[in-house]
Scaffold this active site. Structure first.
Site, short mmCIF file in Angstrom:
data_model
loop_
_atom_site.label_atom_id
_atom_site.label_comp_id
_atom_site.label_asym_id
_atom_site.label_seq_id
_atom_site.Cartn_x
_atom_site.Cartn_y
_atom_site.Cartn_z
N ILE A 12 0.84 -1.20 0.00
CA ILE A 12 0.00 0.00 0.00
C ILE A 12 0.87 1.25 0.00
O ILE A 12 0.67 2.17 -0.80
CB ILE A 12 -0.96 0.00 1.20
CG1 ILE A 12 -2.02 -1.10 1.03
CG2 ILE A 12 -1.63 1.38 1.38
CD1 ILE A 12 -2.83 -1.39 2.28
N PHE A 15 2.62 1.76 -3.49
CA PHE A 15 1.79 2.19 -4.61
C PHE A 15 1.04 3.49 -4.35
O PHE A 15 0.76 4.24 -5.30
CB PHE A 15 0.83 1.07 -5.04
CG PHE A 15 1.51 0.01 -5.85
CD1 PHE A 15 1.80 0.22 -7.18
CD2 PHE A 15 1.92 -1.18 -5.26
CE1 PHE A 15 2.46 -0.74 -7.93
CE2 PHE A 15 2.59 -2.15 -6.01
CZ PHE A 15 2.86 -1.93 -7.34
N GLU A 16 0.70 3.76 -3.11
CA GLU A 16 0.03 5.03 -2.81
C GLU A 16 1.01 6.19 -2.79
O GLU A 16 0.67 7.30 -3.16
CB GLU A 16 -0.70 4.95 -1.46
CG GLU A 16 -1.89 4.01 -1.44
CD GLU A 16 -3.04 4.47 -2.30
OE1 GLU A 16 -3.13 5.66 -2.66
OE2 GLU A 16 -3.88 3.61 -2.62
N GLY A 17 2.25 5.92 -2.34
CA GLY A 17 3.18 7.01 -2.14
C GLY A 17 2.69 7.88 -0.99
O GLY A 17 1.61 7.64 -0.43
N ARG A 133 0.07 -2.51 -9.80
CA ARG A 133 -0.44 -2.70 -8.44
C ARG A 133 -1.25 -3.99 -8.35
O ARG A 133 -1.08 -4.77 -7.42
CB ARG A 133 -1.29 -1.50 -8.02
CG ARG A 133 -1.83 -1.62 -6.61
CD ARG A 133 -2.59 -0.40 -6.18
NE ARG A 133 -3.05 -0.54 -4.81
CZ ARG A 133 -3.21 0.47 -3.99
NH1 ARG A 133 -2.95 1.70 -4.39
NH2 ARG A 133 -3.63 0.26 -2.77
#
Length: 144
Positions: A12, A15-17, A133
């Site tokens: 998470i 991929f979210e940064g 993702r």
């Protein structure tokens, strides 16, 4: 109740940064921190790195509860964590109604895993980042 394992949290976060200033994601939703959304996110919001982590942990608890509520079968920690990562991105309601959950609850685990690859669009467009993702979530789901 199951919790998201380190692999799921890392997925998470990767991929979210982490964005400390509110922005509109690919779907046009105001977002801050590690993909946090909601009525508390306003256009000019700026948060600290510590607040981003706090929001992440609060969001994880909410998504873990939602994933647990949608399951009718026992899942591994990696399967649970992959499902939380997916719900974190697509929302718990979409996950609960998904073919993925229906197939998983019917004991069709491999077919459920393949359903991760369906969720690759934002605002009607296939995004390379979502493809990567979903492949990572699917790989975690299938890892013993």
């Amino acid at each position: 109740m199951q919790k998201t394992n380190n692999s799921g949290v890392d997925l998470i976060r990767q991929f979210e940064g982490c964005e400390l200033h509110a922005y509109r994601c690919a779907a046009g939703v105001l977002t801050v921190g590690f993909g946090h959304t909601g009525p508390d996110v306003t256009a000019n919001l700026t948060i600290t790195p510590q607040r981003a982590v706090e929001l992440l942990h609060g969001d994880l608890a909410r998504f873990e509860k939602a994933v647990a509520a949608s399951l009718r079968v026992k899942v591994t920690d990696n399967q649970f964590s992959a499902l939380v990562a997916l719900a974190y991105n697509i929302g718990p309601a979409a996950l609960a109604k998904s073919t993925l959950i229906k197939r998983l609850n019917a004991g069709r685990t491999q077919e459920a895993a393949d359903q991760f690859l369906v969720w690759t669009k934002a605002a009607g467009k296939t995004l390379a980042g979502l493809v990567r993702r979903r492949e990572a979530e699917r790989a975690l789901f299938l890892h013993p």
